[in-house]
Scaffold this active site. Structure first.
Site, short mmCIF file in Angstrom:
data_model
loop_
_atom_site.label_atom_id
_atom_site.label_comp_id
_atom_site.label_asym_id
_atom_site.label_seq_id
_atom_site.Cartn_x
_atom_site.Cartn_y
_atom_site.Cartn_z
N LYS A 183 -28.53 36.11 86.73
CA LYS A 183 -28.18 36.88 88.29
C LYS A 183 -27.67 35.75 89.13
O LYS A 183 -27.48 34.42 89.20
CB LYS A 183 -29.70 37.43 88.55
N TYR A 192 -31.43 49.55 87.95
CA TYR A 192 -32.39 50.31 88.33
C TYR A 192 -33.20 50.57 88.97
O TYR A 192 -34.15 50.88 89.32
CB TYR A 192 -32.51 48.83 89.04
N ASN A 243 -34.52 35.13 91.30
CA ASN A 243 -35.62 35.15 89.63
C ASN A 243 -34.44 34.85 89.06
O ASN A 243 -35.01 34.50 87.44
CB ASN A 243 -36.80 35.65 89.69
N HIS A 266 -32.72 38.28 84.04
CA HIS A 266 -33.01 39.50 83.66
C HIS A 266 -33.51 39.72 82.30
O HIS A 266 -32.82 39.41 81.77
CB HIS A 266 -32.44 40.86 84.22
N GLU A 322 -30.39 49.84 78.02
CA GLU A 322 -29.28 48.73 79.06
C GLU A 322 -28.24 48.56 78.24
O GLU A 322 -27.26 47.67 79.15
CB GLU A 322 -30.23 47.41 79.15
P1 GTP Z 1 -36.84 41.76 85.28
O1 GTP Z 1 -36.35 40.73 83.68
O2 GTP Z 1 -35.50 41.45 86.32
O3 GTP Z 1 -36.77 43.48 85.00
O4 GTP Z 1 -37.99 41.72 85.73
P2 GTP Z 1 -39.07 41.97 85.59
O5 GTP Z 1 -39.36 42.67 84.42
O6 GTP Z 1 -40.36 40.36 85.36
O7 GTP Z 1 -39.93 42.35 87.10
P3 GTP Z 1 -39.33 43.83 87.68
O8 GTP Z 1 -39.09 44.54 86.43
O9 GTP Z 1 -41.04 43.91 88.58
O10 GTP Z 1 -38.68 43.77 88.66
C1 GTP Z 1 -37.55 43.48 88.87
C2 GTP Z 1 -36.38 42.53 89.74
O11 GTP Z 1 -37.28 43.20 90.57
C3 GTP Z 1 -37.39 41.21 89.54
O12 GTP Z 1 -36.70 40.55 88.43
C4 GTP Z 1 -36.77 40.72 90.56
O13 GTP Z 1 -35.33 40.39 91.04
C5 GTP Z 1 -36.86 42.05 91.87
N1 GTP Z 1 -38.03 42.00 92.19
C6 GTP Z 1 -39.55 42.18 92.15
N2 GTP Z 1 -39.85 41.88 93.03
C7 GTP Z 1 -39.93 41.82 94.27
C8 GTP Z 1 -40.44 41.29 95.68
O14 GTP Z 1 -40.84 41.75 96.01
N3 GTP Z 1 -39.06 41.48 96.57
C9 GTP Z 1 -37.66 41.25 95.57
N4 GTP Z 1 -36.92 41.10 97.03
N5 GTP Z 1 -37.56 41.16 94.56
C10 GTP Z 1 -38.29 41.84 93.70
MG MG Z 2 -38.20 43.92 84.41
#
Ligand code: GTP
Ligand code: MG
Length: 140
Positions: free
Chosen positions: A9, A49, A112, A115, A126
């Site tokens: 990212k 997303y 973070n 992905h 994807e």
């Molecule tokens: P991915 O591998 O990126 O899909 O991460 P994940 O599966 O661990 O998390 P999830 O699918 O729940 O969320 C997708 C992405 O949305 C996360 O990786 C974060 O970058 C973003 N995200 C999740 N929660 C938050 C939040 O509370 N605030 C913000 N700004 N971004 C968030």
């Molecule tokens: Mg995810």
């Protein structure tokens, strides 16, 4: 051999951690099967997303993912999907285990660093969203 999809990212491309993150994958049994360095359009990021469209952080997520370049990668290896999730660590770096990519390089739950596909089905979708078959190696 299993494939998964990974994005480095914008916070980590900006911090010059591309090499460190790829080294982490390579040292832990994952191999690059395809890669592109790109800047995502708003439309491309929104489509990627789409499952998070109704979440309160959707706008912030799309803004962040289009704020700078990303490294799009197909990784392959034994158990690649789960292996990648383990190496990444918890979504929120505050909860990520020692030695994981997010513990080492992430700034916040939004910024973070990486992905990773969360299932084989997601990986398939994807990978197809960003890559043509002809852009992937086929060693096995
Ligand atoms: P991915 O591998 O990126 O899909 O991460 P994940 O599966 O661990 O998390 P999830 O699918 O729940 O969320 C997708 C992405 O949305 C996360 O990786 C974060 O970058 C973003 N995200 C999740 N929660 C938050 C939040 O509370 N605030 C913000 N700004 N971004 C968030
Ligand atoms: Mg995810």
């Amino acid at each position: 051999i299993e494939k998964t999809f990974s994005i480095i990212k914008p916070n980590s491309t900006l911090d010059n951690n591309i090499g460190n993150i790829i080294a982490h994958f390579e040292k832990n049994g994952l191999r690059i099967a395809g890669a592109k360095f790109a800047k995502l359009s708003k439309e491309k990021a929104e489509g990627f997303y789409i499952e998070h469209k109704e979440r309160p952080f959707f706008g912030e997520l799309v803004n962040f993912m289009t704020s700078g370049p990303v490294m799009l990668m197909v990784l392959e290896g034994e158990n690649a999907v789960m292996k990648n999730r383990e190496l990444m660590g918890a979504t929120n770096p505050a909860n990520a285990a020692e030695g994981t990519i997010r513990k080492l390089y992430a700034k916040s739950v939004g910024e973070n660093s990486v992905h990773g596909s969360d299932s084989a089905t997601a990986a398939e979708r994807e990978i197809a969203y960003f890559f043509e078959r002809s852009e992937l190696t086929n060693r096995f």
